[in-house]
Design a protein around this motif. Structure first.
Motif, PDB file in Angstrom:
ATOM      1  N   ILE A   1       0.434  -1.231   0.130  1.00 42.22           N
ATOM      2  CA  ILE A   1       0.012  -0.503  -0.020  1.00 42.22           C
ATOM      3  C   ILE A   1       0.875   1.468  -0.084  1.00 42.22           C
ATOM      4  O   ILE A   1       0.642   2.538  -1.033  1.00 42.22           O
ATOM      5  N   VAL A   2       1.708   1.338   0.735  1.00 35.10           N
ATOM      6  CA  VAL A   2       2.520   2.376   0.841  1.00 35.10           C
ATOM      7  C   VAL A   2       4.030   2.413   0.601  1.00 35.10           C
ATOM      8  O   VAL A   2       4.363   1.245   2.144  1.00 35.10           O
ATOM      9  N   PRO A   3       4.675   2.399   0.112  1.00 37.04           N
ATOM     10  CA  PRO A   3       6.229   1.612   0.071  1.00 37.04           C
ATOM     11  C   PRO A   3       6.957   1.823   0.578  1.00 37.04           C
ATOM     12  O   PRO A   3       6.876   2.803   1.664  1.00 37.04           O
ATOM     13  N   THR A   4       7.856   1.123   1.425  1.00 41.53           N
ATOM     14  CA  THR A   4       8.533   0.752   2.833  1.00 41.53           C
ATOM     15  C   THR A   4       9.669   2.114   2.573  1.00 41.53           C
ATOM     16  O   THR A   4      10.247   3.414   3.487  1.00 41.53           O
ATOM     17  N   ILE A   5      10.024   2.730   1.048  1.00 34.22           N
ATOM     18  CA  ILE A   5      11.262   3.393   1.417  1.00 34.22           C
ATOM     19  C   ILE A   5      10.825   5.584   1.613  1.00 34.22           C
ATOM     20  O   ILE A   5      10.891   5.475   1.491  1.00 34.22           O
ATOM     21  N   ASN A   6       9.213   5.096   1.444  1.00 32.01           N
ATOM     22  CA  ASN A   6       8.942   6.303   1.976  1.00 32.01           C
ATOM     23  C   ASN A   6       8.807   6.764   4.026  1.00 32.01           C
ATOM     24  O   ASN A   6       9.084   7.978   3.752  1.00 32.01           O
ATOM     25  N   SER A   7       9.318   5.323   4.075  1.00 35.96           N
ATOM     26  CA  SER A   7       9.246   5.779   5.960  1.00 35.96           C
ATOM     27  C   SER A   7      10.427   6.452   5.832  1.00 35.96           C
ATOM     28  O   SER A   7      11.152   6.744   7.123  1.00 35.96           O
ATOM     29  N   PHE A   8      11.608   5.740   4.915  1.00 38.45           N
ATOM     30  CA  PHE A   8      12.772   5.814   5.238  1.00 38.45           C
ATOM     31  C   PHE A   8      13.201   7.741   4.153  1.00 38.45           C
ATOM     32  O   PHE A   8      13.669   8.506   5.240  1.00 38.45           O
ATOM     33  N   TYR A   9      12.272   8.149   3.623  1.00 36.54           N
ATOM     34  CA  TYR A   9      12.176   9.180   3.275  1.00 36.54           C
ATOM     35  C   TYR A   9      11.956  10.333   4.448  1.00 36.54           C
ATOM     36  O   TYR A   9      12.540  11.251   5.016  1.00 36.54           O
ATOM     37  N   THR A  10      10.978   9.646   5.184  1.00 37.37           N
ATOM     38  CA  THR A  10      10.161  10.265   5.756  1.00 37.37           C
ATOM     39  C   THR A  10      10.984  10.657   7.546  1.00 37.37           C
ATOM     40  O   THR A  10      11.002  11.792   7.863  1.00 37.37           O
ATOM     41  N   SER A  11      11.737   9.975   7.719  1.00 34.14           N
ATOM     42  CA  SER A  11      11.805   9.670   9.133  1.00 34.14           C
ATOM     43  C   SER A  11      13.035  10.452   8.669  1.00 34.14           C
ATOM     44  O   SER A  11      13.688  11.379   9.537  1.00 34.14           O
ATOM     45  N   GLN A  12      14.118  10.511   7.147  1.00 39.02           N
ATOM     46  CA  GLN A  12      14.796  11.893   7.401  1.00 39.02           C
ATOM     47  C   GLN A  12      14.523  12.749   6.658  1.00 39.02           C
ATOM     48  O   GLN A  12      16.037  13.724   7.413  1.00 39.02           O
ATOM     49  N   LYS A  13      13.348  13.075   7.224  1.00 34.40           N
ATOM     50  CA  LYS A  13      13.444  15.062   7.388  1.00 34.40           C
ATOM     51  C   LYS A  13      13.322  14.945   8.251  1.00 34.40           C
ATOM     52  O   LYS A  13      12.916  16.541   8.360  1.00 34.40           O
ATOM     53  N   ILE A  14      12.974  14.488   9.626  1.00 34.76           N
ATOM     54  CA  ILE A  14      12.285  14.406  11.328  1.00 34.76           C
ATOM     55  C   ILE A  14      13.634  14.358  11.780  1.00 34.76           C
ATOM     56  O   ILE A  14      14.938  13.641  12.072  1.00 34.76           O
TER      57      ILE A  14
END
Length: 305
Positions: A258-271
């Motif tokens: 549903i939500v590509p796992t790589i998006n969690s990486f990108y999100t975490s990198q922004k916080i």
């Protein structure tokens, strides 16, 4: 039936309570866990309600802290029309907390709830959110993010007239023996709450059977589409993730359809204060597949590890 080792109310039996917004909307919630400490607010997934949280997950967390599963406007036991934007969902969550006179809270957002949670932190009063947990989710539109919900099976099952074990297995779990077994166990657990155990009618998924003509589901789809539209980036969270200065736990499965796992990486990198967990042999629903392990890590994170 899973039963917590404590005299605390169980998710299968806890009574649904309500607060009324300034617009006369009744918002449904349940209280579990101890009466003191920072509460953990649960924000649910696309089409999910407070009747679809996992008792094993909830009780494993509620044995350590107060938890509040919550139905936003038009969802589950709440009244009103489903919000058609994530910013409206965040605003109603903020109003809900104010009605409960909660001035500081931890928030866990799963899937769509994880898109809403950062907006509660960013748009709410200063210091309202103490810590965030974002699982199986993504941010609002960002140029680095991979578009969600493009898999053919997801498009087939997520908006189906009836959500069944088969559809949820595909959406939340991997097609492996271990993951499928975990999915069946979770499905059994969420159906332990009945009229006989709680004295209340259980609600179905949003727009289940299309008894509302699919209206509630379409409002949720509109909200998700708007969240992923570059035209709405200014009111989203992606460009403001760096403004979240509180600790954040980001978690996902190894292969989320549903939500590509790589998006969690990108999100975490922004916080700045983000931790990232990726679970093996898992997809979208890691918090249900690994309920006890995930609860242990949530409690550790909220307690400062």
């Amino acid at each position: 039936m899973y039963r917590p080792i404590s005299p605390l109310p169980q998710l299968q039996t806890a009574k649904t309570q309500f607060v009324t917004t300034k617009d006369g909307i009744k918002l449904a919630y349940r209280l579990l866990g101890p009466s003191s400490g920072v509460s953990l607010l649960f924000l649910h997934h696309f089409r999910g309600t407070i009747d679809h949280w996992d008792p094993l997950l909830i009780h494993s967390i509620a044995s350590h802290r107060p938890v509040i599963p919550f139905d936003n406007v038009g969802i589950g036991h709440s009244t009103g029309t489903v919000d058609d934007s994530v910013s409206k969902m965040a605003a109603h969550a903020i109003e809900f907390l104010s009605l409960l006179k909660i001035t500081q809270v931890d928030i866990i957002g799963f899937s769509l709830g994880g898109v809403v949670a950062p907006l509660v932190a960013l748009n709410g009063p200063p210091d309202l959110a103490r810590k965030l947990i974002l699982t199986g989710t993504t941010s609002t539109y960002g140029p680095d993010l991979i578009q969600s919900m493009t898999d053919e099976g997801v498009l087939k099952y997520a908006a189906a007239q009836d959500l069944t074990l088969e559809s949820i297995q595909y959406l939340f779990f991997k097609l492996t023996k271990t993951s499928e077994a975990a999915g069946r166990a979770w499905w059994d657990r969420i159906h332990e709450r009945t009229r006989e155990t709680s004295g209340e009618e259980r609600v179905s998924y949003v727009s289940d059977g299309f008894t509302d003509g699919g209206a509630g589901m379409m409002d949720l789809i509109t909200a998700m589409q708007a969240a992923g539209d570059p035209a709405n980036a200014a009111e989203g969270s992606y460009d403001r993730l760096g403004d979240i200065k509180i600790p954040v736990l980001v978690a996902n499965g190894y292969e989320n359809v549903i939500v590509p796992t790589i998006n969690s990486f990108y999100t975490s990198q922004k916080i700045p204060g983000a931790y990232l967990l990726v679970y093996p042999d898992a997809g979208h629903g890691i918090l249900f597949q690994y309920a006890e392990q995930f609860a242990k890590q949530v409690n550790g994170f909220l307690d400062g590890w």
